[in-house]
Design a protein around this motif. Structure first.
Motif, PDB file in Angstrom:
ATOM      1  N   UNK A 290     103.581  95.728   1.348  1.00 58.19           N
ATOM      2  CA  UNK A 290     103.833  94.456   1.752  1.00 58.19           C
ATOM      3  C   UNK A 290     102.643  93.637   1.490  1.00 58.19           C
ATOM      4  N   UNK A 291     102.814  92.398   1.843  1.00 56.19           N
ATOM      5  CA  UNK A 291     101.460  91.388   1.585  1.00 56.19           C
ATOM      6  C   UNK A 291     100.244  92.140   2.670  1.00 56.19           C
ATOM      7  N   UNK A 292     100.626  92.432   3.685  1.00 58.53           N
ATOM      8  CA  UNK A 292      99.741  92.870   4.609  1.00 58.53           C
ATOM      9  C   UNK A 292      99.205  94.280   4.461  1.00 58.53           C
ATOM     10  N   UNK A 293      99.934  95.112   3.984  1.00 57.41           N
ATOM     11  CA  UNK A 293      99.768  96.443   3.499  1.00 57.41           C
ATOM     12  C   UNK A 293     100.233  96.720   2.322  1.00 57.41           C
ATOM     13  N   UNK A 294      99.059  96.399   1.261  1.00 57.29           N
ATOM     14  CA  UNK A 294      99.180  96.747  -0.170  1.00 57.29           C
ATOM     15  C   UNK A 294      99.933  97.786  -0.714  1.00 57.29           C
ATOM     16  N   UNK A 295      99.669  99.002  -0.182  1.00 60.85           N
ATOM     17  CA  UNK A 295     100.464 100.003  -0.558  1.00 60.85           C
ATOM     18  C   UNK A 295     101.232 100.848   0.491  1.00 60.85           C
ATOM     19  N   UNK A 296     101.740 100.061   1.268  1.00 59.62           N
ATOM     20  CA  UNK A 296     102.748 100.410   2.460  1.00 59.62           C
ATOM     21  C   UNK A 296     101.603 101.172   3.506  1.00 59.62           C
ATOM     22  N   UNK A 297     102.412 101.808   4.302  1.00 59.82           N
ATOM     23  CA  UNK A 297     101.628 102.596   5.417  1.00 59.82           C
ATOM     24  C   UNK A 297     102.040 104.020   5.712  1.00 59.82           C
TER      25      UNK A 297
ATOM     26  N   UNK B 232      97.336 112.691   2.148  1.00 59.83           N
ATOM     27  CA  UNK B 232      98.382 111.724   1.525  1.00 59.83           C
ATOM     28  C   UNK B 232      99.549 112.321   0.870  1.00 59.83           C
ATOM     29  N   UNK B 233      99.293 113.218   0.017  1.00 63.97           N
ATOM     30  CA  UNK B 233     100.058 113.997  -0.857  1.00 63.97           C
ATOM     31  C   UNK B 233     100.921 114.952   0.092  1.00 63.97           C
ATOM     32  N   UNK B 234     100.471 115.359   1.072  1.00 60.86           N
ATOM     33  CA  UNK B 234     101.372 116.375   1.959  1.00 60.86           C
ATOM     34  C   UNK B 234     102.326 115.393   2.584  1.00 60.86           C
ATOM     35  N   UNK B 235     101.867 114.119   3.279  1.00 61.44           N
ATOM     36  CA  UNK B 235     102.749 113.256   3.715  1.00 61.44           C
ATOM     37  C   UNK B 235     103.846 112.643   2.816  1.00 61.44           C
ATOM     38  N   UNK B 236     103.430 112.496   1.429  1.00 63.06           N
ATOM     39  CA  UNK B 236     104.548 112.255   0.586  1.00 63.06           C
ATOM     40  C   UNK B 236     105.418 113.323   0.379  1.00 63.06           C
ATOM     41  N   UNK B 237     105.106 114.647   0.507  1.00 58.84           N
ATOM     42  CA  UNK B 237     105.997 115.863   0.422  1.00 58.84           C
ATOM     43  C   UNK B 237     106.763 115.553   1.464  1.00 58.84           C
ATOM     44  N   UNK B 238     106.353 115.343   2.922  1.00 59.93           N
ATOM     45  CA  UNK B 238     107.146 115.573   3.847  1.00 59.93           C
ATOM     46  C   UNK B 238     107.927 114.134   4.235  1.00 59.93           C
ATOM     47  N   UNK B 239     107.672 112.934   3.453  1.00 60.56           N
ATOM     48  CA  UNK B 239     108.352 111.942   3.680  1.00 60.56           C
ATOM     49  C   UNK B 239     108.986 111.361   2.382  1.00 60.56           C
ATOM     50  N   UNK B 240     110.065 112.155   1.688  1.00 58.23           N
ATOM     51  CA  UNK B 240     110.465 111.725   0.494  1.00 58.23           C
ATOM     52  C   UNK B 240     111.224 110.391   0.526  1.00 58.23           C
ATOM     53  N   UNK B 241     111.412 109.844   1.498  1.00 57.84           N
ATOM     54  CA  UNK B 241     112.093 108.605   1.522  1.00 57.84           C
ATOM     55  C   UNK B 241     111.109 107.448   1.420  1.00 57.84           C
TER      56      UNK B 241
ATOM     57  N   UNK C 164     108.336 106.993  -1.209  1.00 50.03           N
ATOM     58  CA  UNK C 164     107.648 107.603  -2.291  1.00 50.03           C
ATOM     59  C   UNK C 164     106.302 107.073  -2.646  1.00 50.03           C
ATOM     60  N   UNK C 165     106.049 105.768  -1.830  1.00 53.12           N
ATOM     61  CA  UNK C 165     104.724 105.160  -2.248  1.00 53.12           C
ATOM     62  C   UNK C 165     103.628 106.137  -1.950  1.00 53.12           C
ATOM     63  N   UNK C 166     103.724 107.208  -0.834  1.00 53.54           N
ATOM     64  CA  UNK C 166     102.776 107.890  -0.560  1.00 53.54           C
ATOM     65  C   UNK C 166     102.101 108.864  -1.249  1.00 53.54           C
ATOM     66  N   UNK C 167     103.204 109.561  -1.931  1.00 48.68           N
ATOM     67  CA  UNK C 167     102.770 110.412  -2.991  1.00 48.68           C
ATOM     68  C   UNK C 167     102.186 109.893  -4.284  1.00 48.68           C
ATOM     69  N   UNK C 168     103.166 108.943  -4.566  1.00 48.21           N
ATOM     70  CA  UNK C 168     102.453 108.168  -6.135  1.00 48.21           C
ATOM     71  C   UNK C 168     101.366 107.641  -5.866  1.00 48.21           C
TER      72      UNK C 168
END
Length: 350
Positions: free
Chosen positions: A127-134, A305-314, A316-320
């Motif tokens: 979002x505009x506040x969190x550029x790469x999400x949370x 962060x990669x581990x969070x992306x693996x655990x939260x496939x919904x 994708x911005x975390x792993x990417x």
């Protein structure tokens, strides 16, 4: 054939070959990669001025304050409790705005700041506040990437420095003295290098509470062999050169022969490996963090962060986001290593 003349027309000269730095500059990919990596690293060193939940400069009631350097009680700004001021609190922000102003960093979050005003449950999209999400705890991904990149590079540089010193020193001793010392140490290295390094790191990290320096020491136990073989081969080749034999005949100390006369020539090959060792060190820390055996919980980490992306496939911005930063870092280091290799290669005149 074109001739080059100096003041004496009878003396023929040839064009000087470019130096190593000039050859590295002509390697466009490596040279540009060095500038990009250097710029990213310098920016990360000042992460507190880029991503922070404290103002860079604050003016209140005619006085200037620097919260980025010092904690201030909210009583200073008209608050009700003697606790550190939370500048993201709307109440404190209104008190400061009534008698002054404050300048926030470009990213108004630190690596551990939780955003309690998310428009959707964490992990929330960019979002505009969190550029790469949370992430899944509501922490800003951009801030954690910046701080995580700094920790990864500092860990890699420190590990590369100490492992290179140990590897170069031991390789020099092996190659220079040879004989029984060389044979015994080679057998030891064969056994030591055959151990499952990652599994041993996981076991040691699970027994000892991990932190930056413990991880550095544990990783150094297995990372010092990177340059030993290269330096050993150079010393084995150079120890029978005429200038080395002459120095021995003149009674020069062995330490001076090793580190003054032979080592500079051996460093030509060793320097080409340093960017690749740095990349491997960053990957090791990322792997441990990904598996949960790395830095303490809550520390900014690319692997976490990669581990969070693996655990939260919904989400994708975390792993990417973590993958892009890690891939970019390793790619830049590979290009820098190629440039250094070509610059020190005497067969190339780029």
């Amino acid at each position: 054939m074109k001739k080059f003349f100096s003041g004496n027309p009878g003396k023929k000269q040839t064009a000087a070959r470019p130096g190593r730095w000039e050859r590295f500059r002509r390697h466009k990919r490596g040279y540009v990669s060095l500038w990009i990596f250097g710029a990213l690293f310098v920016v990360s060193l000042f992460s507190e001025f880029v991503a922070n939940d404290r103002p860079l400069l604050l003016r209140y009631d005619g006085a200037f304050y620097f919260p980025v350097f010092k904690n201030y009680s909210e009583l200073v700004f008209g608050g009700e409790f003697d606790i550190n001021a939370d500048y993201r609190d709307p109440y404190i922000a209104r008190l400061i705005a009534s008698k002054g102003w404050m300048i926030m960093p470009p990213i108004a979050f630190s690596y551990n700041t939780i955003n309690y005003t998310l428009p959707s449950p964490a992990p929330s999209p960019p979002s505009r506040e969190n550029w790469f999400g949370t992430d899944d705890r509501g922490r800003d991904v951009a801030a954690r990437l910046l701080y995580g990149f700094r920790i990864s590079v500092l860990f890699g540089l420190t590990l590369t420095f100490f492992s290179s010193i140990a590897g170069i020193a031991l390789g020099a001793l092996q190659g220079y003295y040879g004989g029984v010392l060389d044979i015994v140490f080679q057998r030891f290295m064969e056994v030591w290098s055959g151990m499952p390094t990652l599994f041993l790191l996981i076991i040691l990290s699970s027994v000892i509470e991990p932190n930056f320096f413990w991880l550095l020491g544990i990783t150094l136990l297995f990372g010092w062999m990177s340059l030993t073989g290269v330096v050993r081969a150079e010393f084995l080749r150079a120890r029978n050169f005429e200038y080395v034999l002459a120095a021995r005949a003149m009674g020069m100390r062995h330490s001076r022969i090793m580190f003054v006369h032979i080592l500079p020539n051996a460093m030509t090959s060793a320097l080409s490996y340093l960017p690749f060792i740095l990349g491997g060190s960053i990957t090791t820390l990322t792997s441990l963090d990904f598996l949960g055996f790395g830095l303490p919980v809550g520390s900014p980490s690319l692997g976490e962060l990669l581990a969070q992306g693996k655990a939260n496939l919904q989400a994708p911005w975390l792993g990417i986001a973590a993958f892009v930063i890690l891939a970019l870092t390793l790619t830049l280091l590979v290009f820098i290593g190629e440039g250094i290799r070509d610059a020190f290669d005497p067969r190339r005149n780029i």
